[in-house]
Design an enzyme around this catalytic site. Structure first.
Site, short mmCIF file in Angstrom:
data_model
loop_
_atom_site.label_atom_id
_atom_site.label_comp_id
_atom_site.label_asym_id
_atom_site.label_seq_id
_atom_site.Cartn_x
_atom_site.Cartn_y
_atom_site.Cartn_z
CG ASP A 66 -2.89 4.53 -3.11
OD1 ASP A 66 -2.77 5.25 -4.12
OD2 ASP A 66 -2.06 3.66 -2.81
CB SER A 67 -4.28 3.15 -7.22
OG SER A 67 -2.95 3.14 -6.74
CB CYS B 252 -3.15 8.08 -5.05
SG CYS B 252 -2.75 7.36 -6.65
CD GLU C 34 -0.41 -2.68 -4.45
OE1 GLU C 34 -1.17 -3.66 -4.28
OE2 GLU C 34 -0.60 -1.56 -3.92
CB CYS D 270 4.57 6.77 -6.34
SG CYS D 270 3.65 5.24 -6.19
CG HIS E 43 2.54 1.76 -4.05
ND1 HIS E 43 1.46 2.55 -4.29
CD2 HIS E 43 2.09 0.48 -4.02
CE1 HIS E 43 0.37 1.78 -4.42
NE2 HIS E 43 0.73 0.53 -4.25
N1 DGL Z 1 0.14 4.99 -4.72
C1 DGL Z 1 -0.05 5.36 -6.09
C2 DGL Z 1 0.68 6.68 -6.33
O1 DGL Z 1 1.00 7.33 -5.36
C3 DGL Z 1 0.32 4.20 -6.93
C4 DGL Z 1 0.09 4.45 -8.34
C5 DGL Z 1 -0.48 3.40 -9.18
O2 DGL Z 1 -1.52 2.88 -8.83
O3 DGL Z 1 0.11 3.20 -10.21
O4 DGL Z 1 0.92 7.12 -7.42
#
Ligand code: DGL
Length: 267
Positions: A10-11, A73, A151, A185, A187
Protein backbone atom coordinates in the site's frame (compact mmCIF):
# COMPACT_ATOMS: atom_id res chain seq x y z
CA UNK A 1 0.78 -26.22 -2.50
CA UNK A 2 3.25 -23.38 -2.00
CA UNK A 3 4.94 -22.13 1.19
CA UNK A 4 6.01 -18.72 -0.12
CA UNK A 5 4.55 -15.59 1.43
CA UNK A 6 1.67 -13.47 0.20
CA UNK A 7 3.00 -10.03 -0.73
CA UNK A 8 0.82 -7.06 0.18
CA UNK A 9 1.55 -3.40 -0.47
CA UNK A 10 0.00 0.00 0.00
CA UNK A 11 1.02 3.63 -0.20
CA UNK A 12 0.94 3.70 3.58
CA UNK A 13 -0.64 1.70 6.35
CA UNK A 14 -4.15 1.27 4.94
CA UNK A 15 -3.13 -2.05 3.43
CA UNK A 16 -2.83 -3.41 6.94
CA UNK A 17 -6.63 -3.78 6.83
CA UNK A 18 -6.01 -6.48 4.21
CA UNK A 19 -3.18 -7.99 6.28
CA UNK A 20 -5.46 -8.20 9.32
CA UNK A 21 -8.12 -9.99 7.26
CA UNK A 22 -5.53 -12.36 5.75
CA UNK A 23 -4.23 -13.24 9.22
CA UNK A 24 -7.79 -14.12 10.24
CA UNK A 25 -8.80 -16.16 7.21
CA UNK A 26 -5.40 -17.68 6.34
CA UNK A 27 -3.65 -17.95 9.73
CA UNK A 28 -0.92 -20.31 8.48
CA UNK A 29 0.27 -18.12 5.64
CA UNK A 30 3.32 -15.88 5.84
CA UNK A 31 2.75 -12.27 4.82
CA UNK A 32 5.27 -9.75 3.56
CA UNK A 33 3.89 -6.23 3.73
CA UNK A 34 5.37 -3.12 2.18
CA UNK A 35 4.00 0.32 3.12
CA UNK A 36 5.46 3.23 1.18
CA UNK A 37 5.19 5.49 4.20
CA UNK A 38 7.83 7.91 2.90
CA UNK A 39 5.65 8.76 -0.11
CA UNK A 40 2.09 8.42 1.20
CA UNK A 41 -0.36 9.73 0.04
CA UNK A 42 -0.57 8.49 -3.53
CA UNK A 43 -4.16 9.55 -4.07
CA UNK A 44 -3.44 13.19 -4.79
CA UNK A 45 -0.69 12.43 -7.32
CA UNK A 46 -0.78 12.01 -11.10
CA UNK A 47 -1.51 8.68 -12.75
CA UNK A 48 2.06 8.50 -14.12
CA UNK A 49 3.57 9.01 -10.69
CA UNK A 50 1.26 6.48 -9.05
CA UNK A 51 2.06 3.89 -11.73
CA UNK A 52 5.80 4.49 -11.28
CA UNK A 53 5.50 4.06 -7.51
CA UNK A 54 3.43 0.92 -8.12
CA UNK A 55 6.13 -0.62 -10.31
CA UNK A 56 8.72 0.15 -7.64
CA UNK A 57 6.56 -1.29 -4.84
CA UNK A 58 6.01 -4.50 -6.80
CA UNK A 59 9.70 -4.78 -7.69
CA UNK A 60 10.48 -4.45 -3.97
CA UNK A 61 8.09 -7.24 -3.02
CA UNK A 62 9.43 -9.45 -5.78
CA UNK A 63 12.87 -9.39 -4.23
CA UNK A 64 11.25 -11.72 -1.70
CA UNK A 65 9.73 -15.12 -2.38
CA UNK A 66 6.05 -14.26 -2.86
CA UNK A 67 3.41 -16.44 -4.48
CA UNK A 68 0.77 -13.75 -4.92
CA UNK A 69 0.66 -9.96 -4.77
CA UNK A 70 -2.20 -7.88 -3.40
CA UNK A 71 -2.28 -4.16 -4.17
CA UNK A 72 -4.10 -3.28 -0.95
CA UNK A 73 -4.59 0.25 -2.15
CA UNK A 74 -7.68 1.63 -3.87
CA UNK A 75 -5.61 4.24 -5.64
CA UNK A 76 -3.08 1.83 -7.13
CA UNK A 77 -5.84 -0.63 -8.06
CA UNK A 78 -7.74 2.15 -9.80
CA UNK A 79 -4.74 3.24 -11.85
CA UNK A 80 -4.08 -0.35 -12.93
CA UNK A 81 -7.68 -0.94 -14.02
CA UNK A 82 -8.00 -4.46 -15.38
CA UNK A 83 -4.28 -4.75 -16.17
CA UNK A 84 -2.25 -7.12 -14.03
CA UNK A 85 1.26 -5.81 -13.39
CA UNK A 86 2.63 -9.34 -12.88
CA UNK A 87 2.26 -12.28 -15.21
CA UNK A 88 3.80 -15.27 -13.49
CA UNK A 89 2.00 -15.15 -10.13
CA UNK A 90 -1.57 -14.26 -9.18
CA UNK A 91 -2.35 -10.62 -8.50
CA UNK A 92 -5.35 -8.72 -7.23
CA UNK A 93 -6.20 -5.15 -6.45
CA UNK A 94 -9.12 -4.14 -4.27
CA UNK A 95 -11.57 -2.67 -6.78
CA UNK A 96 -13.01 -5.81 -8.35
CA UNK A 97 -13.40 -7.84 -5.17
CA UNK A 98 -15.17 -4.92 -3.46
CA UNK A 99 -17.39 -4.19 -6.47
CA UNK A 100 -18.33 -7.86 -6.75
CA UNK A 101 -19.31 -8.05 -3.09
CA UNK A 102 -21.24 -4.76 -3.23
CA UNK A 103 -23.24 -5.96 -6.22
CA UNK A 104 -24.14 -9.10 -4.24
CA UNK A 105 -25.24 -7.37 -1.04
CA UNK A 106 -27.14 -4.36 -2.38
CA UNK A 107 -30.91 -4.74 -2.26
CA UNK A 108 -31.98 -1.43 -3.71
CA UNK A 109 -29.26 -1.26 -6.38
CA UNK A 110 -27.87 2.01 -4.97
CA UNK A 111 -24.21 1.85 -4.02
CA UNK A 112 -21.99 4.59 -2.63
CA UNK A 113 -18.23 4.71 -3.16
CA UNK A 114 -15.70 6.80 -1.27
CA UNK A 115 -12.07 7.00 -2.27
CA UNK A 116 -9.07 9.21 -2.88
CA UNK A 117 -9.21 11.90 -5.60
CA UNK A 118 -7.26 9.68 -8.05
CA UNK A 119 -9.59 6.75 -7.39
CA UNK A 120 -12.79 8.71 -7.85
CA UNK A 121 -11.51 10.57 -10.93
CA UNK A 122 -10.67 7.21 -12.53
CA UNK A 123 -14.28 5.96 -12.09
CA UNK A 124 -12.75 2.55 -11.42
CA UNK A 125 -15.41 1.33 -8.98
CA UNK A 126 -18.20 2.74 -11.11
CA UNK A 127 -16.82 0.97 -14.19
CA UNK A 128 -16.45 -2.31 -12.31
CA UNK A 129 -19.96 -2.07 -10.86
CA UNK A 130 -21.47 -1.24 -14.25
CA UNK A 131 -19.59 -4.12 -15.87
CA UNK A 132 -21.19 -6.42 -13.30
CA UNK A 133 -24.64 -4.82 -13.59
CA UNK A 134 -25.27 -1.76 -15.71
CA UNK A 135 -28.40 -0.84 -13.74
CA UNK A 136 -26.57 -0.18 -10.47
CA UNK A 137 -26.88 3.43 -9.39
CA UNK A 138 -23.49 4.66 -8.14
CA UNK A 139 -22.84 7.77 -6.06
CA UNK A 140 -19.11 8.38 -5.69
CA UNK A 141 -17.29 10.94 -3.59
CA UNK A 142 -13.66 11.89 -3.37
CA UNK A 143 -12.49 12.35 0.23
CA UNK A 144 -9.06 14.01 0.02
CA UNK A 145 -8.62 14.69 3.73
CA UNK A 146 -9.43 11.29 5.16
CA UNK A 147 -6.13 9.52 4.40
CA UNK A 148 -4.21 12.30 6.16
CA UNK A 149 -6.48 12.21 9.19
CA UNK A 150 -6.15 8.44 9.47
CA UNK A 151 -2.36 8.40 8.96
CA UNK A 152 -2.06 11.02 11.71
CA UNK A 153 -4.10 8.89 14.06
CA UNK A 154 -7.23 11.09 14.21
CA UNK A 155 -9.32 7.97 14.30
CA UNK A 156 -11.28 7.81 17.53
CA UNK A 157 -15.05 7.88 17.34
CA UNK A 158 -15.21 11.22 19.17
CA UNK A 159 -12.64 13.00 16.99
CA UNK A 160 -14.45 16.18 15.97
CA UNK A 161 -12.21 17.04 13.02
CA UNK A 162 -12.53 13.65 11.36
CA UNK A 163 -16.27 13.55 12.03
CA UNK A 164 -16.75 16.98 10.46
CA UNK A 165 -14.75 16.01 7.37
CA UNK A 166 -16.59 12.68 7.06
CA UNK A 167 -19.98 14.41 7.39
CA UNK A 168 -19.07 16.78 4.59
CA UNK A 169 -18.12 13.91 2.27
CA UNK A 170 -20.79 11.42 3.24
CA UNK A 171 -23.94 13.55 3.49
CA UNK A 172 -24.58 13.59 -0.31
CA UNK A 173 -24.10 9.82 -0.44
CA UNK A 174 -26.47 9.22 2.46
CA UNK A 175 -29.02 11.55 0.82
CA UNK A 176 -28.79 9.52 -2.39
CA UNK A 177 -30.36 6.60 -0.47
CA UNK A 178 -27.59 4.04 -0.92
CA UNK A 179 -27.91 0.79 1.03
CA UNK A 180 -24.25 -0.21 0.51
CA UNK A 181 -21.10 1.86 0.83
CA UNK A 182 -17.73 0.73 -0.54
CA UNK A 183 -14.93 2.15 1.57
CA UNK A 184 -12.82 2.24 -1.56
CA UNK A 185 -9.61 3.33 0.11
CA UNK A 186 -8.01 0.87 2.50
CA UNK A 187 -7.44 3.59 5.09
CA UNK A 188 -11.14 4.24 5.65
CA UNK A 189 -12.18 1.16 7.69
CA UNK A 190 -10.11 2.60 10.54
CA UNK A 191 -12.78 5.28 10.94
CA UNK A 192 -15.62 2.85 10.30
CA UNK A 193 -17.41 3.83 13.52
CA UNK A 194 -17.63 7.47 12.44
CA UNK A 195 -18.70 6.45 8.93
CA UNK A 196 -21.35 4.09 10.35
CA UNK A 197 -22.71 6.82 12.65
CA UNK A 198 -23.16 9.13 9.67
CA UNK A 199 -24.52 6.56 7.21
CA UNK A 200 -26.92 4.94 9.69
CA UNK A 201 -27.70 1.33 10.58
CA UNK A 202 -29.31 0.39 7.29
CA UNK A 203 -26.23 0.90 5.16
CA UNK A 204 -23.78 -2.01 4.73
CA UNK A 205 -20.17 -0.85 4.86
CA UNK A 206 -17.65 -2.82 2.81
CA UNK A 207 -13.91 -2.76 3.41
CA UNK A 208 -12.05 -2.97 0.09
CA UNK A 209 -8.97 -4.48 1.79
CA UNK A 210 -11.01 -7.18 3.48
CA UNK A 211 -12.76 -8.13 0.23
CA UNK A 212 -9.39 -8.33 -1.53
CA UNK A 213 -8.12 -10.68 1.21
CA UNK A 214 -11.14 -12.97 0.74
CA UNK A 215 -10.63 -12.91 -3.02
CA UNK A 216 -6.94 -13.78 -2.56
CA UNK A 217 -7.90 -16.78 -0.46
CA UNK A 218 -10.24 -18.15 -3.11
CA UNK A 219 -7.69 -17.47 -5.83
CA UNK A 220 -4.92 -19.34 -3.97
CA UNK A 221 -7.32 -22.17 -3.17
CA UNK A 222 -8.34 -22.55 -6.81
CA UNK A 223 -4.72 -22.64 -7.95
CA UNK A 224 -3.68 -25.00 -5.17
CA UNK A 225 -1.17 -22.47 -3.83
CA UNK A 226 -2.15 -22.46 -0.15
CA UNK A 227 0.40 -23.70 2.36
CA UNK A 228 -0.29 -26.89 4.28
CA UNK A 229 1.73 -25.69 7.29
CA UNK A 230 -0.09 -26.18 10.55
CA UNK A 231 1.89 -23.68 12.64
CA UNK A 232 0.89 -20.00 12.58
CA UNK A 233 2.33 -17.89 9.76
CA UNK A 234 4.58 -14.87 10.31
CA UNK A 235 4.20 -11.30 9.16
CA UNK A 236 7.20 -9.25 8.09
CA UNK A 237 6.67 -5.55 7.59
CA UNK A 238 8.76 -3.20 5.47
CA UNK A 239 8.22 0.54 5.37
CA UNK A 240 10.03 3.22 3.42
CA UNK A 241 10.04 5.62 6.39
CA UNK A 242 10.39 5.35 10.16
CA UNK A 243 9.89 2.04 11.95
CA UNK A 244 8.86 3.71 15.20
CA UNK A 245 6.00 5.68 13.67
CA UNK A 246 4.92 2.52 11.84
CA UNK A 247 4.78 0.61 15.12
CA UNK A 248 2.79 3.41 16.73
CA UNK A 249 0.24 3.77 13.88
CA UNK A 250 0.00 0.11 12.94
CA UNK A 251 -1.85 -0.56 16.20
CA UNK A 252 -4.79 1.42 14.85
CA UNK A 253 -4.99 -0.69 11.73
CA UNK A 254 -4.30 -4.11 13.19
CA UNK A 255 -6.21 -3.47 16.43
CA UNK A 256 -3.16 -5.01 18.04
CA UNK A 257 0.57 -4.42 18.07
CA UNK A 258 2.37 -5.37 14.86
CA UNK A 259 3.65 -8.84 15.77
CA UNK A 260 6.56 -9.60 13.52
CA UNK A 261 9.74 -7.95 12.40
CA UNK A 262 9.59 -4.42 11.03
CA UNK A 263 12.28 -3.02 8.75
CA UNK A 264 12.82 0.34 7.19
CA UNK A 265 13.93 -0.16 3.62
CA UNK A 266 14.67 2.00 0.61
CA UNK A 267 13.00 0.86 -2.54
N1 DGL B 1 -4.71 3.13 1.05
C1 DGL B 1 -4.68 3.97 -0.10
C2 DGL B 1 -5.93 3.69 -0.94
O1 DGL B 1 -6.53 2.68 -0.71
C3 DGL B 1 -4.44 5.36 0.35
C4 DGL B 1 -4.31 6.29 -0.76
C5 DGL B 1 -3.29 7.34 -0.71
O2 DGL B 1 -2.14 7.03 -0.49
O3 DGL B 1 -3.69 8.45 -0.97
O4 DGL B 1 -6.31 4.41 -1.83
Amino acid sequence: MNHDAIGVFDSGLGGLTAVKALNEILPNENIIFFGDTARVPYGTRSRQTILRYTREDIAFLRRHPVKMIIAACGTVSSMLGTNSPVEDIPFTGVVWPAAQKASEVTENGKIGVIGTPATIQSSSYENALHTINKNIDVTAMSCPLLVHLVEYGYTSRDNKITRLAAEEYLTPIRNAGVDTLIMGCTHYPIIKEIIADIMGDNVTLLSAGEEAAKYAKSCLEKQDLLTDRTEPGHNIYYVSDSVSSFRENAKNFLQDAAHGQVFSSRI
